[in-house]
Write an enzyme that holds these catalytic residues in place. Sequence first.
Site: not given
Ligand code: GLC
Length: 606
Positions: A116, A223, A292, A364-365
Amino acid sequence: MTTRQRQTVPDTIHTNGADPNPWWANAVVYQIYPRSFQDSNGDGFGDLKGITSRLEYLSDLGIDAIWLSPVYRSPQDDNGYDISDYRDIDPLFGTLSDMDALLDRAHALGIKIVMDLVVNHTSDEHAWFQASRDGKSPYADWYWWRPAREGCEPGTPGAEPNRWGGSFGGSAWQYDPVRGEYYLHTFSKKQPDLNWENPDVRHAVYDMMNWWMDRGVDGFRMDVITLISKCIDGKGRLPGESGSDIEDEPVGEEGYSSPWPFSMDGPRLDEFLQEMRREVFSSRHGYLTVGEGQGISPRRNEAVTDPANKELDMLFLFDHVGVDQRGAKWNMVPLHLPDLKQAMAEQQDAVRSKGWASLYFNNHDQPRSLSRWGDTSSPELRVKSAKALGLLLHMHKGTPYIYQGEEIGMTNAGFTRLEQYRDLESINAYHQRVDEAHIQDPESMLDSLAKVSRDNSRTPMQWDDSRFAGFTDSGAQTEPWLAVNSNKAQINVAAESADPGSVLSFYRRLIALRHSDNVIAAGVFQLVDRDDECVYAFTRSLANRRVLAVVNVSSKTVPLPVETSLLLANGIDASRVLIANEDSDALATYVAEGKLSPWTAFVYQI
Ligand code: GLC
């Protein structure tokens, strides 16, 4: 052939420029959330040694790569998505030499490791941020600092530079008495946003990425990478947006306006991604970059992942996981299946000739897709719907991502009290919506959390039916950091490993099919019976082959819709079923009667 011996995907279908046949074109990636995967030292948190000890399991499953959620040094405000040192491992997870051992063992098993990469923001405890606070050091401009609103006393209510809300509640601006100014934090106040306009910031990030690539990692999951180019002062609104000023943005029910129109897919995003590609990847091969993709439309996905543009290999899009949410994420509505088909089809259609798709329902979200869209009301329906959703996702075109536990059919956490949650987003949202803005009452907010909180997917991996599900030593004094799901006795790896009818065995076959059959990897996608509210069907075609995937996304016996039944007019010939969650005789009988039983899913060579 063993599951990881793979066919070569036809060159004409996709290339990423550097590699004529990128390995990820028919690969399956497995996401590990380290704190919940395997604890090796009995402290209640998963760690790197724990992951290494479970690599054989992942090798048997057949996956090609692991996306490892953050293990860098971090105060853990957002479970590691707040990094205070990019070049070290957090003691919670182990040491750099544990990381090297994990890389070595994974590589020996033919598994790649994708780290990540969290570079939209750092932790407020990172040395860069600390140095930035005096306003004079070379780091002064590494973050987004702004003075109080004109005419307001700094640090007083309402003096923030604008009305933006942070994703984890409250204002997106935090006052720093040392500097006498506010810094921007799109997420929690412990996650200040880096100023990507500053070339020194960008080059420090590329240096760090090169350091990890040289150490042996195989790429990055980036991310919120589509937030790095921002229009912070409201100048130069993004194309297609109405209005011209941050102050014009509507204020939502929680009292804040959204920063997204000024930060998602911003004006310099392509330029930054191209620069990153040049600086980190131009002379490398065999890596994977996946971003992402907040705010990225399917059309823009095509451009960002078009090899000719030299940006990213693939992106995670969001439309399809928002189809059952109205307004705030806490407001879930029942799934209307044509909406999901439409969102997925738009993503698929946009990568027909260029670019690439990633495929996911879980991470995980997100809450567990099995609890969200499947049926957990009985063991039979749970197992069958878990397979149906797995088949549905994996038969699309792109690179599928499995989130830990999905492959055994893990479900939502089943929490009923606020004290059971650990996720800062969930806890902050509860207080903001219930105590401060009075948008929801406690009961309805607990119901929202039970459906959509991120902790639903973060409960410990269920390895067996022992006290802590094999996640941590069952004699340990320390409980796991988040409670183990009470269904561990029914849903666990040990019980499913040797059972050919288990969800786990079905996922092994799904993965093997993608490796061995190029139609699944590269075939052109075509939706069938678009408007049917229960049956999700589509074809995939490559050269002279065509396969039909059919899934009854409902707990009812339903009629075969028109186009699907025409494609199956000759009935079911068992030798043409590529994979199914029902035996071929039963399937043939139902299809002959023009019906599908609840949650039936199959792929048929037509
Ligand atoms: C992304 C991650 C999430 C995190 C956010 C801030 O969306 O997947 O888990 O809280 O970024 O880093």
